[in-house]
Design an enzyme around this catalytic site. Structure first.
Site, PDB file in Angstrom:
ATOM      1  N   ARG A  27      -5.733  13.860  -2.017  1.00 53.32           N
ATOM      2  CA  ARG A  27      -4.468  13.162  -2.294  1.00 53.32           C
ATOM      3  C   ARG A  27      -3.300  14.144  -2.418  1.00 53.32           C
ATOM      4  O   ARG A  27      -2.399  13.946  -3.222  1.00 53.32           O
ATOM      5  CB  ARG A  27      -4.571  12.327  -3.581  1.00 53.32           C
ATOM      6  CG  ARG A  27      -5.559  11.200  -3.488  1.00 53.32           C
ATOM      7  CD  ARG A  27      -4.920  10.017  -2.789  1.00 53.32           C
ATOM      8  NE  ARG A  27      -5.820   8.890  -2.723  1.00 53.32           N
ATOM      9  CZ  ARG A  27      -5.622   7.747  -3.366  1.00 53.32           C
ATOM     10  NH1 ARG A  27      -4.584   7.587  -4.110  1.00 53.32           N
ATOM     11  NH2 ARG A  27      -6.479   6.767  -3.229  1.00 53.32           N
ATOM     12  N   ARG A  56       9.189   7.463   0.052  1.00 47.93           N
ATOM     13  CA  ARG A  56       8.758   6.131  -0.393  1.00 47.93           C
ATOM     14  C   ARG A  56       9.910   5.267  -0.896  1.00 47.93           C
ATOM     15  O   ARG A  56       9.771   4.055  -0.999  1.00 47.93           O
ATOM     16  CB  ARG A  56       7.680   6.267  -1.469  1.00 47.93           C
ATOM     17  CG  ARG A  56       6.290   6.437  -0.936  1.00 47.93           C
ATOM     18  CD  ARG A  56       5.707   5.150  -0.357  1.00 47.93           C
ATOM     19  NE  ARG A  56       5.060   4.335  -1.395  1.00 47.93           N
ATOM     20  CZ  ARG A  56       5.539   3.211  -1.883  1.00 47.93           C
ATOM     21  NH1 ARG A  56       6.673   2.734  -1.448  1.00 47.93           N
ATOM     22  NH2 ARG A  56       4.889   2.556  -2.813  1.00 47.93           N
ATOM     23  N   ASP A  73      -4.765   5.524   4.904  1.00 47.65           N
ATOM     24  CA  ASP A  73      -5.578   5.005   3.812  1.00 47.65           C
ATOM     25  C   ASP A  73      -6.938   4.598   4.353  1.00 47.65           C
ATOM     26  O   ASP A  73      -7.078   4.303   5.545  1.00 47.65           O
ATOM     27  CB  ASP A  73      -4.898   3.822   3.129  1.00 47.65           C
ATOM     28  CG  ASP A  73      -5.559   3.519   1.785  1.00 47.65           C
ATOM     29  OD1 ASP A  73      -5.312   4.261   0.827  1.00 47.65           O
ATOM     30  OD2 ASP A  73      -6.364   2.574   1.712  1.00 47.65           O
ATOM     31  N   TYR A 118     -14.268  -3.102  -1.664  1.00 42.84           N
ATOM     32  CA  TYR A 118     -12.950  -3.757  -1.678  1.00 42.84           C
ATOM     33  C   TYR A 118     -13.004  -5.112  -0.973  1.00 42.84           C
ATOM     34  O   TYR A 118     -12.389  -6.078  -1.420  1.00 42.84           O
ATOM     35  CB  TYR A 118     -11.896  -2.858  -1.016  1.00 42.84           C
ATOM     36  CG  TYR A 118     -11.539  -1.659  -1.862  1.00 42.84           C
ATOM     37  CD1 TYR A 118     -10.710  -1.792  -2.974  1.00 42.84           C
ATOM     38  CD2 TYR A 118     -12.035  -0.393  -1.568  1.00 42.84           C
ATOM     39  CE1 TYR A 118     -10.401  -0.698  -3.767  1.00 42.84           C
ATOM     40  CE2 TYR A 118     -11.726   0.704  -2.357  1.00 42.84           C
ATOM     41  CZ  TYR A 118     -10.909   0.549  -3.452  1.00 42.84           C
ATOM     42  OH  TYR A 118     -10.599   1.621  -4.243  1.00 42.84           O
TER      43      TYR A 118
END
Ligand code: 1CP
Length: 346
Positions: free
Chosen positions: A26, A39, A75, A149
């Site tokens: 990360r 962002r 991702d 998920y």
């Protein structure tokens, strides 16, 4: 420098590089002011789907810290939309219609990455052009972690619904893991063709399984992945977070590099995994919040332990925390680069 001789790729091949390479899981993210600035303008999904912006986020930590490898900004959930899954981020992944029955699995199909995620390959090509001297890691989620998920519908502490699905719908569960393995394999193959130099599989929720379930459900999907990706000729990194209790099963898979979380001991992992795989990890991300002297002491202790435990790629034992101080990361990279030499202490 010839890229193949870079410390990171040498360590991936099991050789002893001239100095220990470091990158950080990360490493592109919210602790970086330049990432937060990116962002401000776009949401996370737009960032991952716009090749120029994803490439920019990928390169930010390389420019700032001189990490020994870049990891594509994307991702683990990105390839799943192409399977017929609706996906949002808030900030973690949310699946609008989770997989709860065998019939839900039948509606899914293996995704074609060139069709569903061409922006990923375009971002890889941009990074290759802009920072040709830094190896680039392509990545994907492991089938089981993606399964978590898809069945749970969002993040969770223990993914109880996903674990229950293994027990109540054994055949549908195996079938879903197989579709995921094929989707992930195609995505990683496409990333390799676009120019990635190493491929990493994040199994963030593997540690929730006992060894029996891990062997029964994860090994078939992971060996399918491993045999397909072996043909790419690129080193494969597998990170079974929390998986110290089934490392003997991981050893059977024969990955080139095994990532360790911070609770594992490098030397004990080496004893179970045998001499071949390089080990990646595993400083506790919390060490970056400790007084600087303690951070450096711990980084050096890990380098000392690794020196007797074969090829090593320095990393944290999980992703960097979002409020980590930049100066702490600088001190860590500097310590690994100056102290982590093949020759020993400096
Ligand atoms: O708001 C934001 O900016 C989005 C936060 C964010 C970021 C920066 C998400 C949502 N994903 C990412 C990028 C990301 N995710 C990378 C980029 C490359 C880098 O390392 O610099 C990578 C490798 C991932 C991988 C990922 N996503 C994992 C595996 C690694 C791990 O931490 O265990 C997992 C589990 C995810 C799911 C996910 N995506 C985003 C979040 C917040 C989460 C975690 C959700 C949860 O807690 O279950």
């Amino acid at each position: 420098m010839n890229l193949a001789n870079s410390p990171f790729l040498a360590a991936c091949r099991g050789e002893k590089p001239e100095r220990t390479p470091i990158w950080i899981m990360r490493q592109a993210g919210r602790y970086l002011p330049e990432y937060r600035k990116l962002r401000e303008k776009v949401d996370f999904l737009t960032l991952t789907k716009t090749p120029e912006l994803a490439a920019e986020a990928t390169m930010q930590p390389i420019r700032r810290f001189g990490m020994d490898a870049a990891i594509l900004f994307s991702d683990i959930m990105t390839p799943l939309e192409g399977m017929g899954i609706e996906l949002e981020f808030a900030p973690g992944p949310i699946i609008s219609r989770p997989i709860r029955r065998a019939e839900d699995v039948e509606k899914l199909h293996v995704a074609d990455p060139e069709e569903s995620i061409p922006f990923v390959m375009e971002a890889i090509r941009i990074v290759r052009r802009e920072i040709p001297e830094t190896p680039l890691i392509g990545f994907a989620g492991a089938p089981w972690t993606l399964f978590c998920y898809l069945v749970q519908g969002s993040g969770s502490k223990n993914f109880a619904r996903a674990r229950a699905f293994l027990m109540s719908e054994e055949r549908a569960a195996s079938s879903l893991l197989d579709i995921l393995a094929r989707t992930v394999a195609s995505s990683l193959e496409a990333q390799a063709r676009a120019g990635a130099q190493a491929l990493m599989i994040f199994d963030s929720w593997a540690g929730l399984l006992d060894e029996g379930s891990y062997r029964r459900f994860c090994l078939p999907a992971l060996s399918l992945l491993r045999s397909r990706l072996q043909k790419s000729g690129l080193p494969l990194i597998y990170f079974p977070y929390g998986g110290a209790h089934f490392l003997a099963a991981v050893a059977e898979l024969g990955f080139d590099v095994v990532g360790l979380d911070w609770r594992s001991s490098l030397s004990r992992a080496r004893a179970v995994l045998g001499p071949k795989p390089a080990l990646q990890g595993n400083l506790d991300p919390a060490a970056l919040f400790a007084p600087r002297k303690e951070l450096i002491r711990r980084a050096k202790a890990l380098l000392d332990e690794a020196r007797d435990a074969g090829p090593h790629i320095f990393n944290l034992g999980h992703g960097i925390e979002r409020d980590t101080e930049i100066a702490a990361v600088e001190a860590l990279v500097e310590t690994v680069h100056s102290y982590g030499t093949a020759g020993g202490h400096s």
